[in-house]
Design a protein around this motif. Sequence first.
Motif, PDB file in Angstrom:
ATOM      1  N   HIS A 246      14.769   0.707  -8.840  1.00  0.00           N
ATOM      2  CA  HIS A 246      13.773   1.708  -8.645  1.00  0.00           C
ATOM      3  C   HIS A 246      12.394   1.534  -9.619  1.00  0.00           C
ATOM      4  CE1 HIS A 246      12.172   5.849  -8.990  1.00  0.00           C
ATOM      5  NE2 HIS A 246      12.268   5.804 -10.366  1.00  0.00           N
ATOM      6  N   LEU A 247      12.339   1.230 -10.651  1.00  0.00           N
ATOM      7  CA  LEU A 247      11.300   1.053 -11.634  1.00  0.00           C
ATOM      8  C   LEU A 247      10.244  -0.205 -11.027  1.00  0.00           C
ATOM      9  CD1 LEU A 247      12.867   0.811 -15.140  1.00  0.00           C
ATOM     10  CD2 LEU A 247      11.374   2.554 -13.972  1.00  0.00           C
ATOM     11  N   PRO A 248      10.625  -1.388 -10.367  1.00  0.00           N
ATOM     12  CA  PRO A 248       9.480  -1.971  -9.873  1.00  0.00           C
ATOM     13  C   PRO A 248       8.902  -1.367  -8.551  1.00  0.00           C
ATOM     14  CG  PRO A 248      11.580  -3.407 -10.447  1.00  0.00           C
ATOM     15  CD  PRO A 248      11.906  -1.867 -10.679  1.00  0.00           C
ATOM     16  N   GLU A 249       9.868  -0.977  -7.805  1.00  0.00           N
ATOM     17  CA  GLU A 249       9.308  -0.100  -6.500  1.00  0.00           C
ATOM     18  C   GLU A 249       8.431   1.104  -6.830  1.00  0.00           C
ATOM     19  OE1 GLU A 249      12.489   1.146  -3.824  1.00  0.00           O
ATOM     20  OE2 GLU A 249      12.705  -0.773  -3.168  1.00  0.00           O
ATOM     21  N   ALA A 250       8.782   2.035  -7.973  1.00  0.00           N
ATOM     22  CA  ALA A 250       7.925   3.042  -8.390  1.00  0.00           C
ATOM     23  C   ALA A 250       6.828   2.806  -8.849  1.00  0.00           C
ATOM     24  CB  ALA A 250       8.689   3.794  -9.131  1.00  0.00           C
ATOM     25  N   ILE A 251       6.637   1.737  -9.749  1.00  0.00           N
ATOM     26  CA  ILE A 251       5.265   1.169 -10.401  1.00  0.00           C
ATOM     27  C   ILE A 251       4.624   0.724  -9.293  1.00  0.00           C
ATOM     28  CG2 ILE A 251       4.262  -0.183 -12.160  1.00  0.00           C
ATOM     29  CD1 ILE A 251       5.888   2.044 -13.144  1.00  0.00           C
ATOM     30  N   SER A 252       5.287  -0.081  -8.205  1.00  0.00           N
ATOM     31  CA  SER A 252       4.172  -0.740  -7.311  1.00  0.00           C
ATOM     32  C   SER A 252       3.675   0.341  -6.364  1.00  0.00           C
ATOM     33  CB  SER A 252       5.319  -1.594  -6.375  1.00  0.00           C
ATOM     34  OG  SER A 252       5.516  -2.959  -7.294  1.00  0.00           O
ATOM     35  N   LYS A 253       4.546   1.586  -5.948  1.00  0.00           N
ATOM     36  CA  LYS A 253       3.841   2.344  -5.160  1.00  0.00           C
ATOM     37  C   LYS A 253       2.397   3.230  -5.935  1.00  0.00           C
ATOM     38  CE  LYS A 253       7.727   3.086  -2.348  1.00  0.00           C
ATOM     39  NZ  LYS A 253       8.820   3.995  -1.718  1.00  0.00           N
ATOM     40  N   LEU A 254       2.938   3.268  -7.260  1.00  0.00           N
ATOM     41  CA  LEU A 254       1.638   3.747  -7.815  1.00  0.00           C
ATOM     42  C   LEU A 254       0.420   2.708  -7.834  1.00  0.00           C
ATOM     43  CD1 LEU A 254       3.066   4.913 -11.207  1.00  0.00           C
ATOM     44  CD2 LEU A 254       1.954   6.544  -9.723  1.00  0.00           C
ATOM     45  N   ALA A 255       0.721   1.408  -7.847  1.00  0.00           N
ATOM     46  CA  ALA A 255      -0.306   0.366  -7.783  1.00  0.00           C
ATOM     47  C   ALA A 255      -1.011   0.398  -6.425  1.00  0.00           C
ATOM     48  CB  ALA A 255       0.183  -0.902  -8.357  1.00  0.00           C
ATOM     49  N   ARG A 256      -0.051   0.953  -5.412  1.00  0.00           N
ATOM     50  CA  ARG A 256      -0.475   0.793  -4.006  1.00  0.00           C
ATOM     51  C   ARG A 256      -1.988   1.560  -3.976  1.00  0.00           C
ATOM     52  NH1 ARG A 256       1.672   0.807   1.276  1.00  0.00           N
ATOM     53  NH2 ARG A 256      -0.281   0.161   2.591  1.00  0.00           N
ATOM     54  N   TYR A 257      -2.127   2.691  -4.653  1.00  0.00           N
ATOM     55  CA  TYR A 257      -3.336   3.703  -4.393  1.00  0.00           C
ATOM     56  C   TYR A 257      -4.547   2.789  -4.568  1.00  0.00           C
ATOM     57  CZ  TYR A 257      -0.017   7.494  -4.054  1.00  0.00           C
ATOM     58  OH  TYR A 257       1.207   8.322  -3.440  1.00  0.00           O
ATOM     59  N   TYR A 258      -4.589   1.898  -5.737  1.00  0.00           N
ATOM     60  CA  TYR A 258      -5.344   1.085  -6.102  1.00  0.00           C
ATOM     61  C   TYR A 258      -5.713  -0.265  -5.027  1.00  0.00           C
ATOM     62  CZ  TYR A 258      -8.789  -1.650  -8.742  1.00  0.00           C
ATOM     63  OH  TYR A 258      -9.938  -2.343  -9.478  1.00  0.00           O
TER      64      TYR A 258
END
Length: 584
Positions: A246-258
């Motif tokens: 969950h944590l790697p996916e969730a942080i990566s989805k935040l990064a996806r906006y940038y």
Amino acid sequence: MWESAITQQQLRQSISRLRKLNEVPEPPRENILIPDVGSTHDLSIERENEIASNLAFLSATSDNNQKVMAVCVEEHTTGEGITIRIASNSGDLSEVTSGFRMLATVLEQAAQRENPRSGDLNALLQQVVSLDRYRILSRLRSRHARSRRTIGKQALVAQLNQAIYDKAVKTKSGSATSCWNAIKDGAQSLQALFTRLESILDPHAQGVELLEVLGEIVKEAYKFTKENDLSTALRNFSGDPSLKKHLPEAISKLARYYSAASELVCAARDKKCPVFRNIKIEPFKVPTPTSIQETSGKVHAEVQLLFYYELHLDRPRPRIICSSKSACYLCNLFFHFHGGFHVPRTHGRLYERWALPDWLDIPRERQQNLGSILTRLRATLEEQTQRASRLKEKYLHPNESVLLPLAHWPSSSALSNNRLSTSSASTATTLQSPLIQEEKLHGRLASKTDSPFTRQRTPLETAYNTFRTCGEDILVPDAVSLVTVRYNDLPYCRAITARTPLLHVQMDKLSLSLEFAHAFSGQLSIAAAEDDTVETKKYKVINIADIPATAELRLSCSDTSNRLSIQLQDGQQAIVYLTFVWEG
């Protein structure tokens, strides 16, 4: 329905029969992009796919997981404009339409290249954060989020900081102390920004500050994911096992906006493809009659866009229609039989309420073709129902919203046509033709001192050229189709043909490249050792220390099998599961 003998009720019955027996008729998979030789499009199909995928991600502004958006990019015949069409399976489109028009204004400005790239990126990021602020707040589990789904759940950044300070994670760092410190520093930076966000008393009165902090958070998340391999760092985490994924996916989805903002700006600034100079945003919604609403039928968003072009035969057609989630089984099947458009991926799950809008006034010349597609669709459903009654094993419910990899190039003007040969890498795996039912493996055991916390530069990644694009010097790989698969990408699944690009699998102590130069048609699946859905008894165990560095290791299947399943392990510890299934 159209000129077929099939009624809407008969279609629903076929769907219902199959769903009772098998809710997931096929596993998640990527669909292959087929380059259209001699195309009149200014955008390459890869670039169109990248743009549509980023826009589809940004269009998902709602935290309602039942509301799915779809996007396509229609090029104008003048070569200097595009129309971005958006649809939703439910709800109002006005907010997303308004937000996309703000994005379009910034991208049109970026296409003029009058500002530095950084200025265009900051302007677009501001609009992205404004459009998706409530979705981002929900992902963060902020107290400002509107969603009820986050009530009582620990904030994402707090979970991250607790996980990396777990005793098992810290003690396993060994010689990689500096790498662990980098992860710790990044997590603390995110925590400081999140604390600032939560300290905002009135998000409406302090809206400018709210958007500024959210922009900094997604930028910091992007930096964090680029510099650190969180999935590998958390392999020894002793807390809740679900957090490892969950944590790697969730942080990566935040990064996806940038990253989405960055990739869109690069596409807009491409001198060789000026389609972003004029951008129109057009919503489309299929009107649903009361009779369909009463039976709870739903026309999925990507199907709505497909039927827009069935209604308007004079419009130039896009090649990609992309939704904010992977396409369901029925959407993917319908698009496959239709053949006029491409959906990037499917999660393979079947929905009983799926419907086709046969009530639309489709031009006469298209009705026979649609009737033929419908006949093939129902025949496939009946065939799958017969198979499902004999199935002993079924696929588990898939992840419907997948994290897509970053674009493999920053600009279409920065492409190299050179292919990276496997001889340039010290690790290579060649999949031989399925007709002879065997594989060749070459490999090596990575250095024991390789850090498990950072993304090591592999031999495959050393073959880079420097291009100047978007006003910056950027490293671009010679093999532009190279795809890197890491722990946080697992489980990974994709269709395979002879044109499938080189895949680079980078794990903790293992570096493999998979080349499919002799594969005709099949499916590759890669699963992590921790994946409890894998039936390990079906896998042939190969110790990576036994894979020769310069010779070949041949693995054969029985004459009656179309599957080769391999478990790679280091000593007694499993690392990864590879399965190749070919057709026939």
